[in-house]
Design a protein around this motif. Structure first.
Motif, PDB file in Angstrom:
ATOM      1  N   ARG A  97      19.741  20.753   6.779  1.00 16.69           N
ATOM      2  CA  ARG A  97      18.922  19.753   6.136  1.00 16.69           C
ATOM      3  C   ARG A  97      19.355  18.891   5.007  1.00 16.69           C
ATOM      4  O   ARG A  97      20.038  19.498   3.998  1.00 16.69           O
ATOM      5  CB  ARG A  97      17.681  20.353   6.021  1.00 16.69           C
ATOM      6  N   ALA A  98      18.971  17.689   4.761  1.00 16.71           N
ATOM      7  CA  ALA A  98      19.135  16.931   3.431  1.00 16.71           C
ATOM      8  C   ALA A  98      18.453  17.813   2.417  1.00 16.71           C
ATOM      9  O   ALA A  98      17.482  18.529   2.581  1.00 16.71           O
ATOM     10  CB  ALA A  98      18.690  15.460   3.475  1.00 16.71           C
ATOM     11  N   SER A  99      19.143  17.711   1.099  1.00 19.90           N
ATOM     12  CA  SER A  99      18.651  18.685   0.285  1.00 19.90           C
ATOM     13  C   SER A  99      17.948  17.713  -0.829  1.00 19.90           C
ATOM     14  O   SER A  99      18.198  16.639  -1.184  1.00 19.90           O
ATOM     15  CB  SER A  99      19.764  19.276  -0.801  1.00 19.90           C
ATOM     16  N   PRO A 100      16.847  18.143  -1.484  1.00 18.14           N
ATOM     17  CA  PRO A 100      16.390  17.472  -2.543  1.00 18.14           C
ATOM     18  C   PRO A 100      17.072  17.525  -3.654  1.00 18.14           C
ATOM     19  O   PRO A 100      17.973  18.272  -3.803  1.00 18.14           O
ATOM     20  CB  PRO A 100      15.017  18.256  -3.021  1.00 18.14           C
ATOM     21  N   MET A 101      16.997  16.390  -4.407  1.00 25.87           N
ATOM     22  CA  MET A 101      18.017  16.017  -5.651  1.00 25.87           C
ATOM     23  C   MET A 101      17.793  17.035  -6.888  1.00 25.87           C
ATOM     24  O   MET A 101      16.479  17.273  -6.949  1.00 25.87           O
ATOM     25  CB  MET A 101      18.305  14.838  -5.866  1.00 25.87           C
TER      26      MET A 101
END
Lengths: 201, 201
Positions: free
Chosen positions: B75-79
């Motif tokens: 999944r895309a990661s929070p920055m």
DNA sequence: CGGCGCAACCGCAATTTGCAGTAATGCGAT
DNA sequence: ATCGCATTACTGCAAATTGCGGTTGCGCCG
């Protein structure tokens, strides 16, 4: 919060804007809490509320508030903490695929570019010597400088890791390839130099 | 959490130790919550609990847990988000004294030196090629590299600000002194270069 | 063998948070 | 003119999180 109110009296919504725009760089805060805090400050006598011509509650700092703010600045500060989820994903990258690793690095670099662009747009007005905000230009510049350095570090690191990992075909048990080894040596060397420098002072 | 359990089955206390020692660099977590999370994972079927010879509950990741961990990595990661209270104090430094500013900068530099020293001690074992943890040396090194870069940025910045502000006798309305001006110019220049570079790729 | 300190945990109250909702205002399209 | 939709400006509430303090058991020192 008191710091924000010390700049000028503000409505809760203006505060959320202000925080989104600038404070987020050093102190990310959930929007919800920003609506409760001013009331709490009123309860403590550190702020009071006036109703302006649009009928909006506008909070302003009291003298007691300014004293509390000064006290806060005198007290020792907790040190920075970095919530770095991409880094967490790198730490456990050996549980996922090489693509996962590269995706997260790419996302970091894109994020840095975006943030930097946004920040540039915010800082450019200060280049005019006759801008309106000049009385805070010094602190704002200093803050922007650290933000820019941190983003730069993030970008440089992501670029290097992209390079180092470019030819991996697995994430597990890669161990110390010559490149990783070089990274480790440099890192320890830099650290030692810096620590030594600190002891000299 | 799952990442930690993926390394080996652990007791809640071992987890707290592990987090203090390494995870804190990217993911600071209040100790209290670390005792509840494993139970939650069991509830979700992502971990299960075995009692070892010392009679301690030892949590281990299940197959479902490994799948969930892999899903998480996909999944895309929070920055990253930086909770940087010293920086906040610099942003509002004009509400306090020059000494307050210098104190907080000194504290940051001391903190960096301390962290660096601690980190060095943790990384040195990896220099031996025959160490026991070699299968994770690559990710650990990469993580340490970013941590070291971020600490370095912090230190360099604090040093520069100390210099720039050395001759201030007030924190207010300093505005753009030549030194601050130079800082601003460099910062904007660096930012533009980096953004331009990103567009080229 | 009594006291002390530390390792290893957990209960609980108070706060914080996310989410969902809502009222008001503007504004372009029909 | 008015309908729909977006955006602004908040607020209520349930669920999660957190800090603080307490407890238990063990080892060690005097």
């Amino acid at each position: 919060m008191l710091g924000l109110l010390s700049l000028r009296p503000q409505t809760p919504y203006e505060i959320t804007q202000q925080v989104r725009r600038s404070l987020d760089y050093c102190w990310p805060t959930p929007e919800r809490s920003l609506y409760d805090q001013p009331e709490r400050l009123v309860g403590l006598g550190l702020a009071d509320v006036v109703t302006d011509r649009e009928g909006r509650r506008r909070y302003q700092i009291t003298d007691a508030g300014r004293v509390a703010l000064r006290r806060w600045l005198e007290r020792a500060s907790p040190m920075p903490r970095f919530h770095n989820e991409p880094l967490l994903r790198v730490l456990f990258a050996d549980q996922g695929s090489v693509e996962d690793l590269h995706r997260v690095l790419g996302a970091v670099r894109a994020h840095v570019a975006e943030r930097l662009e946004l920040g540039l747009a915010q800082m450019e007005p200060y280049l005019d010597d006759d801008g309106l905000f000049q009385e805070r230009a010094h602190v704002v510049t200093i803050v922007a400088d650290l933000v820019s350095r941190l983003l730069g570090a993030l970008d440089d690191w992501a670029a290097e890791v992209e390079q180092v990992s470019a030819d991996w075909d697995t994430t597990q048990a890669v161990g110390l390839t010559p490149q990783v080894r070089a990274m480790l040596d440099r890192l320890i060397d830099d650290g030692r130099t810096r620590v030594a420098q600190h002891r000299d002072v």
